[in-house]
Design a protein around this motif. Structure first.
Motif, mmCIF file in Angstrom:
data_model
loop_
_atom_site.group_PDB
_atom_site.id
_atom_site.type_symbol
_atom_site.label_atom_id
_atom_site.label_comp_id
_atom_site.label_asym_id
_atom_site.label_seq_id
_atom_site.Cartn_x
_atom_site.Cartn_y
_atom_site.Cartn_z
ATOM 1 N N ALA A 104 44.210 32.688 50.849
ATOM 2 C CA ALA A 104 45.509 33.292 51.138
ATOM 3 C C ALA A 104 45.729 34.571 50.337
ATOM 4 N N LYS A 105 46.682 35.360 50.806
ATOM 5 C CA LYS A 105 47.070 36.592 50.113
ATOM 6 C C LYS A 105 48.025 36.220 48.982
ATOM 7 N N MET A 106 47.590 36.389 47.746
ATOM 8 C CA MET A 106 48.380 35.941 46.613
ATOM 9 C C MET A 106 48.887 37.094 45.734
ATOM 10 N N GLN A 107 48.769 38.320 46.217
ATOM 11 C CA GLN A 107 49.271 39.446 45.442
ATOM 12 C C GLN A 107 50.800 39.418 45.404
ATOM 13 N N GLY A 108 51.343 39.863 44.292
ATOM 14 C CA GLY A 108 52.791 39.858 44.156
ATOM 15 C C GLY A 108 53.302 38.497 43.745
ATOM 16 N N LYS A 109 54.480 38.152 44.258
ATOM 17 C CA LYS A 109 55.104 36.878 43.865
ATOM 18 C C LYS A 109 55.608 36.154 45.103
ATOM 19 N N ALA A 110 55.887 34.861 44.923
ATOM 20 C CA ALA A 110 56.405 34.052 46.019
ATOM 21 C C ALA A 110 57.686 34.673 46.565
ATOM 22 N N GLY A 111 57.762 34.810 47.874
ATOM 23 C CA GLY A 111 58.915 35.415 48.523
ATOM 24 C C GLY A 111 58.659 36.830 48.975
ATOM 25 N N ASP A 112 57.673 37.507 48.351
ATOM 26 C CA ASP A 112 57.301 38.834 48.831
ATOM 27 C C ASP A 112 56.736 38.715 50.241
ATOM 28 N N LYS A 113 56.923 39.757 51.031
ATOM 29 C CA LYS A 113 56.441 39.720 52.413
ATOM 30 C C LYS A 113 54.948 39.440 52.442
ATOM 31 N N ASP A 114 54.561 38.470 53.231
ATOM 32 C CA ASP A 114 53.176 38.050 53.463
ATOM 33 C C ASP A 114 52.533 37.337 52.281
ATOM 34 N N TRP A 115 53.272 37.060 51.219
ATOM 35 C CA TRP A 115 52.703 36.301 50.105
ATOM 36 C C TRP A 115 52.336 34.898 50.596
ATOM 37 N N GLY A 116 51.134 34.465 50.281
ATOM 38 C CA GLY A 116 50.691 33.118 50.647
ATOM 39 C C GLY A 116 50.187 32.979 52.069
ATOM 40 N N THR A 117 50.148 34.081 52.824
ATOM 41 C CA THR A 117 49.677 33.995 54.209
ATOM 42 C C THR A 117 48.156 34.135 54.270
ATOM 43 N N LEU A 118 47.613 33.826 55.431
ATOM 44 C CA LEU A 118 46.167 33.781 55.607
ATOM 45 C C LEU A 118 45.521 35.149 55.371
ATOM 46 N N LEU A 119 44.381 35.138 54.674
ATOM 47 C CA LEU A 119 43.610 36.359 54.457
ATOM 48 C C LEU A 119 43.157 36.960 55.789
ATOM 49 N N ASP A 120 42.827 38.257 55.772
ATOM 50 C CA ASP A 120 42.250 38.871 56.961
ATOM 51 C C ASP A 120 40.785 38.451 57.083
ATOM 52 N N LYS A 121 40.142 38.880 58.160
ATOM 53 C CA LYS A 121 38.779 38.388 58.433
ATOM 54 C C LYS A 121 37.780 38.830 57.365
ATOM 55 N N GLN A 122 37.993 40.008 56.797
ATOM 56 C CA GLN A 122 37.079 40.466 55.748
ATOM 57 C C GLN A 122 37.227 39.618 54.484
ATOM 58 N N GLY A 123 38.463 39.355 54.110
ATOM 59 C CA GLY A 123 38.713 38.543 52.927
ATOM 60 C C GLY A 123 38.209 37.133 53.078
ATOM 61 N N LEU A 124 38.450 36.543 54.254
ATOM 62 C CA LEU A 124 37.977 35.180 54.508
ATOM 63 C C LEU A 124 36.461 35.108 54.517
ATOM 64 N N THR A 125 35.831 36.081 55.142
ATOM 65 C CA THR A 125 34.373 36.097 55.187
ATOM 66 C C THR A 125 33.790 36.069 53.781
ATOM 67 N N LYS A 126 34.323 36.882 52.902
ATOM 68 C CA LYS A 126 33.820 36.969 51.533
ATOM 69 C C LYS A 126 33.952 35.634 50.806
ATOM 70 N N VAL A 127 35.123 35.011 50.906
ATOM 71 C CA VAL A 127 35.358 33.745 50.212
ATOM 72 C C VAL A 127 34.491 32.630 50.790
ATOM 73 N N LEU A 128 34.421 32.547 52.114
ATOM 74 C CA LEU A 128 33.720 31.430 52.748
ATOM 75 C C LEU A 128 32.207 31.524 52.583
ATOM 76 N N LYS A 129 31.684 32.714 52.445
ATOM 77 C CA LYS A 129 30.261 32.838 52.120
ATOM 78 C C LYS A 129 29.979 32.203 50.764
ATOM 79 N N GLU A 130 30.887 32.432 49.805
ATOM 80 C CA GLU A 130 30.705 31.855 48.470
ATOM 81 C C GLU A 130 30.822 30.338 48.497
#
Length: 326
Positions: A104-130
């Protein structure tokens, strides 16, 4: 095995507070919800693992299936969605410890727009490879019934990315109570080759879209009752709930052994709350964790038109222009 995303977990632990988790409760305009939900529990016997006969649905698999396939299925990837501390104490052999926050997108703080939402395809690809996920991987995710539906949130993330992923029905609670094999051992993870081509948002809804469709959808608040009624236990800007939402705490869909209630029981619970399979349904909680879990359970029970509001109450309550009810 090295614990997956160790660096990610350390970073997240520094930027996150206890507000990452959420609970649920009951609507003023739907005062019968609590009574009806209680009625469901009183009028139907609780199901057990023996009544759960679908070894492989799109959303669940059984402990018997996992036990049979754990050693010989080369495509299998097992994810432990519990806390790192729980994982270190004991886990299913071969499981990789993955926090939902790492997806998930964890930049900023809870309540900020898009905080905690699903990563984009590039971000997910990087994490899931690991994590060691390949193009043809078959992923099984488990957690605890007393957790926050982390297994559901992770499976929701993976399915949105086009990955074949299911929850372990009964989770670690049932696996351990049945004396299945567990370990404290760590393995080295072989990096995967997954490449996420696109994110499917059919099971997701944004704040803007929810505001546009709010009169057309049945909204389920999957938090605990005190949260629904106005308590702010996790750093929410305002207490209360989204107007006209119906409170059905996500853990009401569990049996005592950690398995999910039968389709018949779930259908009855929804019907008592005036929710039909033909309705457009949106689930939410505080950070989109338990609501993702319930969305998949309802999908498994035949409720087809359902979306998880992954920004959830954190983002809704943070904007004073959004109405809340108590």
């Amino acid at each position: 095995m090295k614990i997956i995303n160790k660096k990610i977990s350390v970073i997240l632990s520094m930027i996150m507070v206890s507000s990452i988790f959420a609970g649920c409760s009951m609507n003023d305009k739907n005062t019968n919800s609590a009574k009806n939900a209680t009625k469901s529990e009183q009028t139907l016997d609780s199901t057990t693992k023996d009544d759960y006969t679908s070894d492989n649905t799109e959303y669940f698999t059984s402990i018997s299936w996992l036990e049979k396939n754990i050693k010989d299925n080369k495509k299998l990837v097992i994810i432990d969605g519990r806390s790192e501390d729980d994982y270190k104490k004991s886990h299913i052999p071969g499981a990789k410890n993955v926090a939902w926050q790492s997806l998930a997108k964890m930049q900023g703080k809870a309540g900020d727009k898009d905080w905690g939402t699903l990563l984009d395809k590039q971000g997910l690809t990087k994490v899931l490879k690991e994590v060691g996920i390949n193009e043809n991987s078959e992923v099984i995710v488990y957690a605890n019934k007393n957790g926050w539906g982390e297994d559901g949130r992770i499976v929701w993330c993976l399915q949105n990315a086009g990955i074949k992923a299911r929850m372990l029905n009964g989770g670690f609670d049932l696996w351990s109570s049945e004396n299945k094999e567990t370990t404290k051992d760590n393995n080295e993870v072989v990096k995967g080759n997954i490449e996420i081509e696109k994110i499917n948002n059919e099971m997701n809804i944004t704040t803007d879209d929810l505001k546009k469709e709010i009169s057309e959808v049945k909204i389920i608040d999957t938090r605990e009752k005190d949260e629904y009624d106005g308590a702010t236990k996790f750093g929410e800007k305002r207490g209360g709930h989204i107007p006209n939402s119906i409170n059905i705490p996500f853990n009401m869909l569990y049996n005592g052994d950690g398995t999910i209630k039968s389709t018949k029981e779930i259908e009855l619970m929804m019907k008592e709350n005036n929710i039909e399979k033909t309705d457009k349904i949106v689930t939410y909680c505080t950070a989109g964790i338990r609501s993702a879990h319930m969305a998949l359970i309802l999908k498994d029970a035949g409720f087809k038109n359902i979306r998880n509001y992954d920004s959830s109450y954190y983002e809704w309550a943070a904007d004073d222009a959004n109405e809340v009810s108590k």
